[in-house]
Design a protein around this motif. Sequence first.
Motif, PDB file in Angstrom:
ATOM      1  N   ALA A 192      -1.126  -0.417  -4.017  1.00  0.00           N
ATOM      2  CA  ALA A 192       0.305  -0.443  -4.333  1.00  0.00           C
ATOM      3  C   ALA A 192       0.825  -1.878  -4.358  1.00  0.00           C
ATOM      4  CB  ALA A 192       1.080   0.386  -3.317  1.00  0.00           C
ATOM      5  N   ALA A 193       0.329  -2.694  -3.437  1.00  0.00           N
ATOM      6  CA  ALA A 193       0.765  -4.094  -3.392  1.00  0.00           C
ATOM      7  C   ALA A 193       0.341  -4.856  -4.639  1.00  0.00           C
ATOM      8  CB  ALA A 193       0.210  -4.772  -2.146  1.00  0.00           C
ATOM      9  N   VAL A 194      -0.730  -4.426  -5.259  1.00  0.00           N
ATOM     10  CA  VAL A 194      -1.202  -5.082  -6.481  1.00  0.00           C
ATOM     11  C   VAL A 194      -0.531  -4.493  -7.722  1.00  0.00           C
ATOM     12  CG1 VAL A 194      -3.238  -5.447  -7.941  1.00  0.00           C
ATOM     13  CG2 VAL A 194      -3.398  -5.760  -5.478  1.00  0.00           C
ATOM     14  N   THR A 195      -0.392  -3.165  -7.756  1.00  0.00           N
ATOM     15  CA  THR A 195       0.121  -2.530  -8.978  1.00  0.00           C
ATOM     16  C   THR A 195       1.620  -2.677  -9.162  1.00  0.00           C
ATOM     17  OG1 THR A 195       0.277  -0.391  -7.851  1.00  0.00           O
ATOM     18  CG2 THR A 195      -1.721  -0.827  -9.128  1.00  0.00           C
ATOM     19  N   VAL A 196       2.387  -2.785  -8.101  1.00  0.00           N
ATOM     20  CA  VAL A 196       3.847  -2.913  -8.256  1.00  0.00           C
ATOM     21  C   VAL A 196       4.217  -4.193  -9.014  1.00  0.00           C
ATOM     22  CG1 VAL A 196       6.001  -3.277  -6.986  1.00  0.00           C
ATOM     23  CG2 VAL A 196       4.512  -1.379  -6.387  1.00  0.00           C
TER      24      VAL A 196
ATOM     25  N   THR B 171       7.691   4.435  -9.306  1.00  0.00           N
ATOM     26  CA  THR B 171       6.777   5.542  -9.536  1.00  0.00           C
ATOM     27  C   THR B 171       5.324   5.066  -9.570  1.00  0.00           C
ATOM     28  OG1 THR B 171       8.488   6.707 -10.783  1.00  0.00           O
ATOM     29  CG2 THR B 171       6.216   7.440 -11.100  1.00  0.00           C
ATOM     30  N   VAL B 172       5.068   3.993 -10.284  1.00  0.00           N
ATOM     31  CA  VAL B 172       3.703   3.450 -10.340  1.00  0.00           C
ATOM     32  C   VAL B 172       3.248   3.024  -8.953  1.00  0.00           C
ATOM     33  CG1 VAL B 172       2.330   1.516 -11.214  1.00  0.00           C
ATOM     34  CG2 VAL B 172       3.804   2.790 -12.768  1.00  0.00           C
ATOM     35  N   GLY B 173       4.144   2.405  -8.196  1.00  0.00           N
ATOM     36  CA  GLY B 173       3.802   1.995  -6.837  1.00  0.00           C
ATOM     37  C   GLY B 173       3.488   3.168  -5.928  1.00  0.00           C
ATOM     38  N   LEU B 174       4.271   4.236  -6.017  1.00  0.00           N
ATOM     39  CA  LEU B 174       4.017   5.417  -5.194  1.00  0.00           C
ATOM     40  C   LEU B 174       2.712   6.113  -5.576  1.00  0.00           C
ATOM     41  CD1 LEU B 174       7.590   6.933  -4.855  1.00  0.00           C
ATOM     42  CD2 LEU B 174       6.205   5.877  -3.061  1.00  0.00           C
ATOM     43  N   ILE B 175       2.467   6.213  -6.869  1.00  0.00           N
ATOM     44  CA  ILE B 175       1.210   6.831  -7.320  1.00  0.00           C
ATOM     45  C   ILE B 175       0.014   6.023  -6.815  1.00  0.00           C
ATOM     46  CG2 ILE B 175      -0.204   7.312  -9.360  1.00  0.00           C
ATOM     47  CD1 ILE B 175       2.432   8.095 -10.785  1.00  0.00           C
ATOM     48  N   ALA B 176       0.088   4.716  -6.939  1.00  0.00           N
ATOM     49  CA  ALA B 176      -1.013   3.867  -6.461  1.00  0.00           C
ATOM     50  C   ALA B 176      -1.174   3.982  -4.945  1.00  0.00           C
ATOM     51  CB  ALA B 176      -0.763   2.415  -6.859  1.00  0.00           C
TER      52      ALA B 176
END
Length: 118
Positions: A78-82, A64-69
């Motif tokens: 997304a590559a950083v937040t996942v 979810t965090v990756g998709l939101i980012a």
Amino acid sequence: MAIPITVRCECGETHSAKLGDVVECTCGRRYDTSQIPENTYPQIREHQAKARLYVRVGAVFVITVGLIAFFLWGIYAAAVTVPIAAMLWFWYIRRWFMRKFVPSPGELPTLELEASQE
């Protein structure tokens, strides 16, 4: 899923096994773990189920965090937040949930089995 148990022999050796296995110690004693009463299973199964649940919730959190980012800032965000979200979940949040809601393995039942020598 098999229930892992630890068998400690009277001689001092420790053996890892799964419920239902026959453990043979080097001193000659044999322990039949299928003799463990079934009234202890629900507590152990509950512990396993809660641990699996928190891993699944963590996977949903990270995705979810990756998709939101990704939708807000793009692929690089997304590559950083996942990885950051995964570290946050599995190092901190999951441990807090496990301490609060799941009994520690030391609180699970301890039983004594009689050894047979053959």
